[in-house]
Design an enzyme around this catalytic site. Structure first.
Site, PDB file in Angstrom:
ATOM      1  N   SER A  91       0.837  -1.204   0.000  1.00 23.88           N
ATOM      2  CA  SER A  91       0.000   0.000   0.000  1.00 23.88           C
ATOM      3  C   SER A  91       0.869   1.250   0.000  1.00 23.88           C
ATOM      4  O   SER A  91       2.018   1.234   0.452  1.00 23.88           O
ATOM      5  CB  SER A  91      -0.919   0.022   1.228  1.00 23.88           C
ATOM      6  OG  SER A  91      -0.195   0.321   2.411  1.00 23.88           O
ATOM      7  N   ARG A  98       2.605   9.376  -6.433  1.00 27.69           N
ATOM      8  CA  ARG A  98       3.500   9.949  -7.449  1.00 27.69           C
ATOM      9  C   ARG A  98       4.791  10.513  -6.872  1.00 27.69           C
ATOM     10  O   ARG A  98       5.317  11.520  -7.321  1.00 27.69           O
ATOM     11  CB  ARG A  98       2.761  11.009  -8.275  1.00 27.69           C
ATOM     12  CG  ARG A  98       1.641  10.433  -9.130  1.00 27.69           C
ATOM     13  CD  ARG A  98       0.842  11.493  -9.844  1.00 27.69           C
ATOM     14  NE  ARG A  98       0.075  12.288  -8.896  1.00 27.69           N
ATOM     15  CZ  ARG A  98      -1.096  11.917  -8.368  1.00 27.69           C
ATOM     16  NH1 ARG A  98      -1.620  10.749  -8.701  1.00 27.69           N
ATOM     17  NH2 ARG A  98      -1.733  12.700  -7.529  1.00 27.69           N
ATOM     18  N   VAL A 101       7.178   6.061  -4.185  1.00 24.09           N
ATOM     19  CA  VAL A 101       7.159   5.189  -3.007  1.00 24.09           C
ATOM     20  C   VAL A 101       7.018   3.730  -3.412  1.00 24.09           C
ATOM     21  O   VAL A 101       7.775   2.862  -2.959  1.00 24.09           O
ATOM     22  CB  VAL A 101       6.031   5.603  -2.042  1.00 24.09           C
ATOM     23  CG1 VAL A 101       5.939   4.625  -0.874  1.00 24.09           C
ATOM     24  CG2 VAL A 101       6.252   7.024  -1.534  1.00 24.09           C
ATOM     25  N   TYR A 131       1.222  -3.969 -11.583  1.00 24.81           N
ATOM     26  CA  TYR A 131       2.470  -4.698 -11.361  1.00 24.81           C
ATOM     27  C   TYR A 131       3.202  -5.148 -12.624  1.00 24.81           C
ATOM     28  O   TYR A 131       4.322  -5.629 -12.536  1.00 24.81           O
ATOM     29  CB  TYR A 131       2.195  -5.891 -10.445  1.00 24.81           C
ATOM     30  CG  TYR A 131       1.806  -5.450  -9.058  1.00 24.81           C
ATOM     31  CD1 TYR A 131       2.761  -5.052  -8.137  1.00 24.81           C
ATOM     32  CD2 TYR A 131       0.460  -5.370  -8.686  1.00 24.81           C
ATOM     33  CE1 TYR A 131       2.404  -4.602  -6.870  1.00 24.81           C
ATOM     34  CE2 TYR A 131       0.093  -4.929  -7.418  1.00 24.81           C
ATOM     35  CZ  TYR A 131       1.067  -4.543  -6.523  1.00 24.81           C
ATOM     36  OH  TYR A 131       0.706  -4.093  -5.281  1.00 24.81           O
ATOM     37  N   PHE A 417      -3.607 -14.294  -0.158  1.00 29.48           N
ATOM     38  CA  PHE A 417      -2.645 -14.064   0.916  1.00 29.48           C
ATOM     39  C   PHE A 417      -2.300 -12.578   1.009  1.00 29.48           C
ATOM     40  O   PHE A 417      -1.389 -12.189   1.669  1.00 29.48           O
ATOM     41  CB  PHE A 417      -1.373 -14.903   0.713  1.00 29.48           C
ATOM     42  CG  PHE A 417      -0.727 -14.733  -0.641  1.00 29.48           C
ATOM     43  CD1 PHE A 417       0.192 -13.722  -0.860  1.00 29.48           C
ATOM     44  CD2 PHE A 417      -1.044 -15.574  -1.697  1.00 29.48           C
ATOM     45  CE1 PHE A 417       0.798 -13.562  -2.111  1.00 29.48           C
ATOM     46  CE2 PHE A 417      -0.437 -15.438  -2.942  1.00 29.48           C
ATOM     47  CZ  PHE A 417       0.476 -14.431  -3.148  1.00 29.48           C
TER      48      PHE A 417
END
Length: 417
Positions: A91, A98, A101, A131, A417
């Site tokens: 998270s 932006r 992180v 991803y 998970f």
């Protein structure tokens, strides 16, 4: 160090320290909407979190980014159990978008996974578009079904009537169910061996999340005193002017053979005062689909499930077996993990494989993302090539590699998970 357009640095990215889990987890919950979890659910994830494999980003004394990894053993084609990082709890606070992180956490995490000597990282994505830029490809899919049991009938194979069914308290048969699950794990790519503690996930049953359904129930299927199948489920009663129209909410099920599989599904079809089975996260090739009288009234919805990232291309390709003999050179693109980039010769068959760097001409060109999608055998290299994502540089190489990478059964992740 990653920065945003305003050059605000991510100044404190580090491993989670003892005593910081609650603050870290609260930051995660806020990013996912801020709804508090039941105490039993929070306690479970606290016990399962591997603090030493979890990282966070702090802005002063405030957590603004989280990411964790579980130590998994993942089944790959051929039945081998391969170390994999189960990437989880990712998270970024809405106040810190932006600023690099997420990229910083993904960079640190994949570097860590490489240092641990694990060839794979896997995850399930709340937003699947995120991803791919970090090299993850969709490697497995699952089916959600909503079956109208008033209109759909189930045929069963010989031997089904020889299976005895009984209700059992889920906790009372947990050990036997886990033993049966463990027997199933090597048989299907994508399944995860459950380490001690993970069996508690199967019993998680907070009343606040039942939405009017019953507490968790379990039916055990037995033959000659041996457990050969089980289902965990809830029943949600619904009453209309015309009568009962309850829903069976299937949480999970396993069976060792066709008769046991059919016996469990027949039981679910026949539960009194219900007219719908709501089954989530089932294998795309699960046998019940070939036993129903009307597949259209089962309302199948296919969803992406496990996203796969090859952290060490050579080790990952060597870890699995291949359906037919193949000898192919891949030209791999991997900007995020450049140690994977370049040419790799893969030679393998059903008994095993060898993979090493080579200067030989490439037969196929693709990115590490496409290798991740094809790795467990659920996505064909031929399909990826048809989408323009794999380039054939030697005639015949695509068909050879696609056949070799296939799997006799669809890969499947049984639970999140």
């Amino acid at each position: 160090m990653a920065t945003d357009r305003a050059s605000s640095p991510v100044t404190d990215l580090r491993a989670l320290r003892p005593g910081e889990w609650d603050q870290w987890y609260d930051s995660l919950l806020r990013a996912f909407g801020g709804v508090p979890e039941a105490a039993e659910e929070r306690e479970l994830w606290a016990s399962l979190t591997e603090t030493g494999r979890s990282i966070g980003v702090w802005d002063g004394d405030v957590v603004i980014g989280t990411a964790g990894a579980f130590s998994f053993r993942l089944t790959v084609p051929g039945g081998a159990s391969v170390p994999a990082a189960g990437v989880t709890m990712v998270s970024v606070a809405a106040t810190h978008r932006r600023r690099g992180v997420l990229t910083s956490m993904m960079r640190r995490q994949l570097d860590d996974v490489r240092s641990w000597g694990w060839p794979l990282a896997v995850l399930t994505a709340s937003e699947p578009a995120i991803y791919g830029r970090f090299g993850y490809g969709v490697g497995t899919y699952h089916v959600n079904a909503r079956i109208d049991t008033t209109r759909v009938r189930l045929s069963v194979p010989p031997g089904t009537d020889g299976v005895r069914l009984r209700y059992a308290a889920p906790a009372d048969v947990l050990d036997a169910c886990e033993a049966l699950y463990a027997r199933r794990v090597p048989l299907r790519p994508g399944m995860v061996a459950r380490a001690p503690g993970w069996e508690r996930l199967m019993l998680l049953d907070p009343a606040s999340e039942r939405d009017g359904a019953s507490p968790l129930q379990c039916v055990a299927a037995e033959r000659d005193g041996e457990l050969v199948g089980y289902a965990r489920f809830r029943v949600k009663p619904v009453w209309e002017p015309a009568g009962a129209r309850g829903t069976v909410l299937l949480e999970d099920m396993e069976a060792l053979d066709p008769a046991a599989h059919a016996a469990v599904w027949r039981f679910l079809f026949d539960i009194d005062l219900t007219s719908v089975i709501d089954a989530r996260r089932r294998p795309v090739d699960e046998p019940w689909q070939f036993l129903v009288s009307d597949i259209r009234r089962c309302e199948l919805l296919v969803r992406d499930s496990l996203h796969v990232r090859l952290v060490d291309v050579g080790a990952a390709l060597e870890a699995r077996a291949y359906q037919v003999p193949l000898d192919v050179v891949f030209e791999v693109e991997d900007a995020f993990c450049p140690w994977n980039a370049g040419r790799w010769r893969l030679t393998g068959d059903a008994k095993g494989a060898w993979c090493a760097r080579t200067e030989d001409p490439a037969d196929l060109a693709l990115s590490v993302r496409e290798l991740g999608s094809a790795y467990l055998g659920g996505v064909s290299l031929t399909s990826l090539a048809a989408a323009g994502l794999v380039r054939e540089l030697r005639d015949g190489a695509l068909a050879e590699a696609s056949a070799g990478f296939g799997s006799a059964v669809a890969p499947w992740l049984p639970h999140g998970f």
